[in-house]
Design a protein around this motif. Structure first.
Motif, PDB file in Angstrom:
ATOM      1  N   GLY A   1      32.726  34.104  52.588  1.00  0.00           N
ATOM      2  CA  GLY A   1      31.579  35.003  52.507  1.00  0.00           C
ATOM      3  C   GLY A   1      31.890  36.430  52.901  1.00  0.00           C
ATOM      4  O   GLY A   1      31.005  37.148  53.362  1.00  0.00           O
ATOM      5  N   ARG A   2      33.136  36.861  52.729  1.00  0.00           N
ATOM      6  CA  ARG A   2      33.530  38.216  53.108  1.00  0.00           C
ATOM      7  C   ARG A   2      33.839  39.109  51.913  1.00  0.00           C
ATOM      8  O   ARG A   2      34.522  40.108  52.048  1.00  0.00           O
ATOM      9  N   ILE A   3      33.330  38.745  50.730  1.00  0.00           N
ATOM     10  CA  ILE A   3      33.552  39.537  49.511  1.00  0.00           C
ATOM     11  C   ILE A   3      32.300  40.353  49.200  1.00  0.00           C
ATOM     12  O   ILE A   3      31.188  39.834  49.272  1.00  0.00           O
ATOM     13  N   VAL A   4      32.505  41.618  48.858  1.00  0.00           N
ATOM     14  CA  VAL A   4      31.435  42.453  48.332  1.00  0.00           C
ATOM     15  C   VAL A   4      31.866  42.823  46.916  1.00  0.00           C
ATOM     16  O   VAL A   4      32.832  43.551  46.726  1.00  0.00           O
ATOM     17  N   ASP A   5      31.177  42.267  45.928  1.00  0.00           N
ATOM     18  CA  ASP A   5      31.534  42.485  44.528  1.00  0.00           C
ATOM     19  C   ASP A   5      30.735  43.664  43.983  1.00  0.00           C
ATOM     20  O   ASP A   5      29.541  43.561  43.750  1.00  0.00           O
ATOM     21  N   ALA A   6      31.421  44.791  43.787  1.00  0.00           N
ATOM     22  CA  ALA A   6      30.772  46.004  43.291  1.00  0.00           C
ATOM     23  C   ALA A   6      31.181  46.288  41.843  1.00  0.00           C
ATOM     24  O   ALA A   6      31.168  47.430  41.401  1.00  0.00           O
ATOM     25  N   THR A   7      31.518  45.247  41.098  1.00  0.00           N
ATOM     26  CA  THR A   7      32.003  45.427  39.718  1.00  0.00           C
ATOM     27  C   THR A   7      30.882  45.412  38.687  1.00  0.00           C
ATOM     28  O   THR A   7      31.108  45.794  37.545  1.00  0.00           O
ATOM     29  N   HIS A   8      29.714  44.924  39.047  1.00  0.00           N
ATOM     30  CA  HIS A   8      28.589  44.771  38.115  1.00  0.00           C
ATOM     31  C   HIS A   8      28.991  43.951  36.897  1.00  0.00           C
ATOM     32  O   HIS A   8      28.639  44.273  35.765  1.00  0.00           O
ATOM     33  N   GLY A   9      29.770  42.893  37.129  1.00  0.00           N
ATOM     34  CA  GLY A   9      30.151  41.988  36.060  1.00  0.00           C
ATOM     35  C   GLY A   9      31.343  42.442  35.235  1.00  0.00           C
ATOM     36  O   GLY A   9      31.728  41.767  34.292  1.00  0.00           O
ATOM     37  N   ARG A  10      31.912  43.564  35.572  1.00  0.00           N
ATOM     38  CA  ARG A  10      33.067  44.065  34.831  1.00  0.00           C
ATOM     39  C   ARG A  10      34.360  43.552  35.459  1.00  0.00           C
ATOM     40  O   ARG A  10      34.343  42.932  36.515  1.00  0.00           O
ATOM     41  N   LYS A  11      35.457  43.819  34.798  1.00  0.00           N
ATOM     42  CA  LYS A  11      36.765  43.367  35.282  1.00  0.00           C
ATOM     43  C   LYS A  11      37.103  44.052  36.603  1.00  0.00           C
ATOM     44  O   LYS A  11      36.921  45.254  36.760  1.00  0.00           O
ATOM     45  N   THR A  12      37.614  43.274  37.554  1.00  0.00           N
ATOM     46  CA  THR A  12      38.052  43.823  38.832  1.00  0.00           C
ATOM     47  C   THR A  12      39.377  44.531  38.626  1.00  0.00           C
ATOM     48  O   THR A  12      40.347  43.938  38.164  1.00  0.00           O
ATOM     49  N   ARG A  13      39.413  45.816  38.969  1.00  0.00           N
ATOM     50  CA  ARG A  13      40.639  46.609  38.813  1.00  0.00           C
ATOM     51  C   ARG A  13      41.203  47.077  40.146  1.00  0.00           C
ATOM     52  O   ARG A  13      42.327  47.529  40.209  1.00  0.00           O
ATOM     53  N   ALA A  14      40.391  46.988  41.200  1.00  0.00           N
ATOM     54  CA  ALA A  14      40.859  47.392  42.529  1.00  0.00           C
ATOM     55  C   ALA A  14      40.250  46.485  43.585  1.00  0.00           C
ATOM     56  O   ALA A  14      39.104  46.065  43.479  1.00  0.00           O
ATOM     57  N   VAL A  15      41.060  46.194  44.593  1.00  0.00           N
ATOM     58  CA  VAL A  15      40.628  45.403  45.737  1.00  0.00           C
ATOM     59  C   VAL A  15      40.775  46.304  46.957  1.00  0.00           C
ATOM     60  O   VAL A  15      41.854  46.847  47.208  1.00  0.00           O
ATOM     61  N   ILE A  16      39.683  46.469  47.696  1.00  0.00           N
ATOM     62  CA  ILE A  16      39.673  47.361  48.848  1.00  0.00           C
ATOM     63  C   ILE A  16      39.533  46.513  50.105  1.00  0.00           C
ATOM     64  O   ILE A  16      38.550  45.787  50.272  1.00  0.00           O
ATOM     65  N   PHE A  17      40.531  46.626  50.985  1.00  0.00           N
ATOM     66  CA  PHE A  17      40.498  45.922  52.256  1.00  0.00           C
ATOM     67  C   PHE A  17      39.916  46.863  53.302  1.00  0.00           C
ATOM     68  O   PHE A  17      40.302  48.034  53.371  1.00  0.00           O
ATOM     69  N   THR A  18      38.987  46.357  54.120  1.00  0.00           N
ATOM     70  CA  THR A  18      38.337  47.191  55.127  1.00  0.00           C
ATOM     71  C   THR A  18      38.694  46.725  56.535  1.00  0.00           C
ATOM     72  O   THR A  18      39.120  45.576  56.739  1.00  0.00           O
TER      73      THR A  18
END
Length: 84
Positions: free
Chosen positions: A46-63
């Motif tokens: 439960g630590r994922i924030v999906d900000a792609t709006h259904g599009r292909k994931t091109r970047a993964v940001i670690f916080t």
């Protein structure tokens, strides 16, 4: 947070979603198998924030808060926004 002004800088990671630049640890390509495994494990936890709006994931940001953000923007684009 900017140490001289005390103001946190935010950058857009696409579709109106923002992230604080001082919370970013790394911005990586999602294609390598180890990154895919990390994404899978974070999604289960439960630590994922999906900000792609259904599009292909091109970047993964670690916080620094141990959340992982998924963006449809290229890592280079996000980096340029953070530097600008």
């Amino acid at each position: 947070m900017n140490e001289t002004t005390g103001i946190t800088k935010f950058i857009s990671i696409g579709y109106g979603n923002m992230v604080a630049t001082d919370k970013i640890i790394a911005i990586v390509n999602p294609e390598p198998a180890p990154i895919k495994r990390v994404i899978h494990e974070a999604r289960e936890a439960g630590r994922i924030v999906d900000a792609t709006h259904g599009r292909k994931t091109r970047a993964v940001i670690f916080t620094s808060a141990e959340y992982i953000l998924l963006s449809s923007l290229q890592p280079e684009t996000i980096t340029q926004r953070a530097e600008g």
